[in-house]
Design a protein around this motif. Sequence first.
Motif, PDB file in Angstrom:
ATOM      1  N   LEU A  27      27.385  63.948  51.715  1.00 43.24           N
ATOM      2  CA  LEU A  27      26.048  64.082  50.906  1.00 43.24           C
ATOM      3  C   LEU A  27      26.138  63.004  49.782  1.00 43.24           C
ATOM      4  O   LEU A  27      25.090  62.432  49.630  1.00 43.24           O
ATOM      5  N   GLY A  28      27.053  63.084  48.918  1.00 40.28           N
ATOM      6  CA  GLY A  28      27.250  62.205  47.921  1.00 40.28           C
ATOM      7  C   GLY A  28      27.187  60.767  48.098  1.00 40.28           C
ATOM      8  O   GLY A  28      26.629  59.916  47.581  1.00 40.28           O
ATOM      9  N   ILE A  29      27.656  60.575  49.354  1.00 43.90           N
ATOM     10  CA  ILE A  29      27.648  58.918  49.752  1.00 43.90           C
ATOM     11  C   ILE A  29      26.291  58.801  50.148  1.00 43.90           C
ATOM     12  O   ILE A  29      25.892  57.743  49.788  1.00 43.90           O
ATOM     13  N   LEU A  30      25.523  59.523  50.655  1.00 42.83           N
ATOM     14  CA  LEU A  30      24.030  59.363  50.993  1.00 42.83           C
ATOM     15  C   LEU A  30      23.164  59.522  49.477  1.00 42.83           C
ATOM     16  O   LEU A  30      22.446  58.650  49.551  1.00 42.83           O
ATOM     17  N   PHE A  31      23.194  60.636  48.840  1.00 40.10           N
ATOM     18  CA  PHE A  31      22.198  60.843  47.966  1.00 40.10           C
ATOM     19  C   PHE A  31      22.727  60.920  46.431  1.00 40.10           C
ATOM     20  O   PHE A  31      21.945  61.148  45.757  1.00 40.10           O
ATOM     21  N   GLY A  80      31.782  70.437  35.347  1.00 42.72           N
ATOM     22  CA  GLY A  80      31.525  71.155  36.601  1.00 42.72           C
ATOM     23  C   GLY A  80      32.604  71.506  37.406  1.00 42.72           C
ATOM     24  O   GLY A  80      33.829  72.357  36.963  1.00 42.72           O
ATOM     25  N   CYS A  81      32.708  71.093  38.492  1.00 45.03           N
ATOM     26  CA  CYS A  81      33.707  71.405  39.459  1.00 45.03           C
ATOM     27  C   CYS A  81      33.937  70.150  40.352  1.00 45.03           C
ATOM     28  O   CYS A  81      33.790  69.335  40.306  1.00 45.03           O
ATOM     29  N   PRO A  82      35.095  70.454  41.216  1.00 47.09           N
ATOM     30  CA  PRO A  82      35.581  69.286  42.142  1.00 47.09           C
ATOM     31  C   PRO A  82      34.541  68.641  42.971  1.00 47.09           C
ATOM     32  O   PRO A  82      34.476  67.272  42.977  1.00 47.09           O
ATOM     33  N   ILE A  83      33.308  69.473  43.485  1.00 45.98           N
ATOM     34  CA  ILE A  83      32.404  68.549  44.072  1.00 45.98           C
ATOM     35  C   ILE A  83      31.355  68.062  43.266  1.00 45.98           C
ATOM     36  O   ILE A  83      31.207  66.772  43.375  1.00 45.98           O
ATOM     37  N   SER A  84      31.458  68.375  41.869  1.00 39.75           N
ATOM     38  CA  SER A  84      30.688  67.799  40.824  1.00 39.75           C
ATOM     39  C   SER A  84      31.434  66.328  40.750  1.00 39.75           C
ATOM     40  O   SER A  84      30.572  65.249  40.365  1.00 39.75           O
ATOM     41  N   TRP A  85      32.688  66.384  40.415  1.00 38.80           N
ATOM     42  CA  TRP A  85      33.384  65.240  40.258  1.00 38.80           C
ATOM     43  C   TRP A  85      33.234  64.340  41.333  1.00 38.80           C
ATOM     44  O   TRP A  85      33.053  62.822  41.170  1.00 38.80           O
ATOM     45  N   ILE A  86      33.320  64.473  42.631  1.00 40.64           N
ATOM     46  CA  ILE A  86      33.136  63.810  43.668  1.00 40.64           C
ATOM     47  C   ILE A  86      31.742  63.071  43.693  1.00 40.64           C
ATOM     48  O   ILE A  86      31.666  61.893  43.743  1.00 40.64           O
ATOM     49  N   GLN A  87      30.924  63.834  43.673  1.00 42.01           N
ATOM     50  CA  GLN A  87      29.584  63.541  43.708  1.00 42.01           C
ATOM     51  C   GLN A  87      29.022  62.576  42.422  1.00 42.01           C
ATOM     52  O   GLN A  87      28.266  61.587  42.708  1.00 42.01           O
ATOM     53  N   GLY A  88      29.680  62.810  41.437  1.00 39.92           N
ATOM     54  CA  GLY A  88      29.242  62.079  40.122  1.00 39.92           C
ATOM     55  C   GLY A  88      29.728  60.657  40.400  1.00 39.92           C
ATOM     56  O   GLY A  88      29.130  59.736  39.834  1.00 39.92           O
ATOM     57  N   PHE A  89      30.948  60.668  40.916  1.00 40.50           N
ATOM     58  CA  PHE A  89      31.687  59.351  41.205  1.00 40.50           C
ATOM     59  C   PHE A  89      30.840  58.394  42.000  1.00 40.50           C
ATOM     60  O   PHE A  89      30.429  57.314  41.761  1.00 40.50           O
ATOM     61  N   LEU A  90      30.066  59.140  42.967  1.00 48.32           N
ATOM     62  CA  LEU A  90      29.291  58.380  43.940  1.00 48.32           C
ATOM     63  C   LEU A  90      27.879  58.094  43.621  1.00 48.32           C
ATOM     64  O   LEU A  90      27.262  57.356  44.291  1.00 48.32           O
ATOM     65  N   ASN A  91      27.413  58.756  42.495  1.00 47.29           N
ATOM     66  CA  ASN A  91      26.213  58.307  42.091  1.00 47.29           C
ATOM     67  C   ASN A  91      25.970  56.834  42.085  1.00 47.29           C
ATOM     68  O   ASN A  91      24.868  56.315  42.233  1.00 47.29           O
ATOM     69  N   LYS A  92      27.033  56.272  41.561  1.00 40.03           N
ATOM     70  CA  LYS A  92      26.814  54.770  41.463  1.00 40.03           C
ATOM     71  C   LYS A  92      27.017  54.188  42.806  1.00 40.03           C
ATOM     72  O   LYS A  92      26.241  52.689  43.000  1.00 40.03           O
ATOM     73  N   HIS A  93      27.321  54.698  43.867  1.00 42.97           N
ATOM     74  CA  HIS A  93      27.673  53.978  45.124  1.00 42.97           C
ATOM     75  C   HIS A  93      26.779  54.719  46.327  1.00 42.97           C
ATOM     76  O   HIS A  93      26.936  54.230  47.348  1.00 42.97           O
ATOM     77  N   SER A  94      26.064  55.599  45.961  1.00 44.97           N
ATOM     78  CA  SER A  94      25.144  56.244  46.913  1.00 44.97           C
ATOM     79  C   SER A  94      24.140  55.508  47.515  1.00 44.97           C
ATOM     80  O   SER A  94      23.909  54.409  47.077  1.00 44.97           O
ATOM     81  N   MET A  95      23.686  55.734  48.858  1.00 39.83           N
ATOM     82  CA  MET A  95      22.920  54.916  49.442  1.00 39.83           C
ATOM     83  C   MET A  95      21.399  55.276  48.747  1.00 39.83           C
ATOM     84  O   MET A  95      20.564  54.048  48.511  1.00 39.83           O
ATOM     85  N   PHE A  96      21.002  56.331  48.456  1.00 46.57           N
ATOM     86  CA  PHE A  96      19.916  56.604  47.809  1.00 46.57           C
ATOM     87  C   PHE A  96      20.087  56.557  46.256  1.00 46.57           C
ATOM     88  O   PHE A  96      21.047  57.167  45.739  1.00 46.57           O
TER      89      PHE A  96
END
Length: 161
Positions: free
Chosen positions: A40-44, A82-98
């Motif tokens: 989800l992080g990669i996408l959004f 947050g939590c590990p999911i927050s960390w992963i998705q936070g990193f992916l904010n710069k790289h996400s498709m959307f």
Amino acid sequence: MEKLLKSRKTIQFLFGFLTLYAIYVKNVNLGLIIAFAAILGILFGKVFCKWMCPIGFIMELMTKNLKDDKLKLQRYNYFKVGCPISWIQGFLNKHSMFKIKVDSKTCTSCGICDDICYITSVDKKKSFYKNGKMDPGVAFNCARCMECVDKCPTNSIKFKM
């Protein structure tokens, strides 16, 4: 967008309940949930926290009576640590498709986006429209609440590829 934002807490509750159900009743491995969140992080980007997380839902219930400034600070800190999911998705904010994108041609620099955003209210180095400032939409702690998108009077802020 407005209808989707009005339904956000219901969506968060349902996904949060399904997440807890999957873990505690169906014994779905937490690693699988984290992998799903990474996809989800990669996408959004960081959408899990604000749209699906059961802990985020509880945090919002606990902080709903805080005054606006304290609430924004609480969100800023929670979505940063947050939590590990927050960390992963936070990193992916710069790289996400959307991404949250501002159309500088139609932006009138009214500042409503920065006023509504919990990130720009706490971190003055970030702004949606001011030149020379960092983009809060790709910040690690942007939980893609979409309030900036919803409140923009010229529809200059969009969530798109």
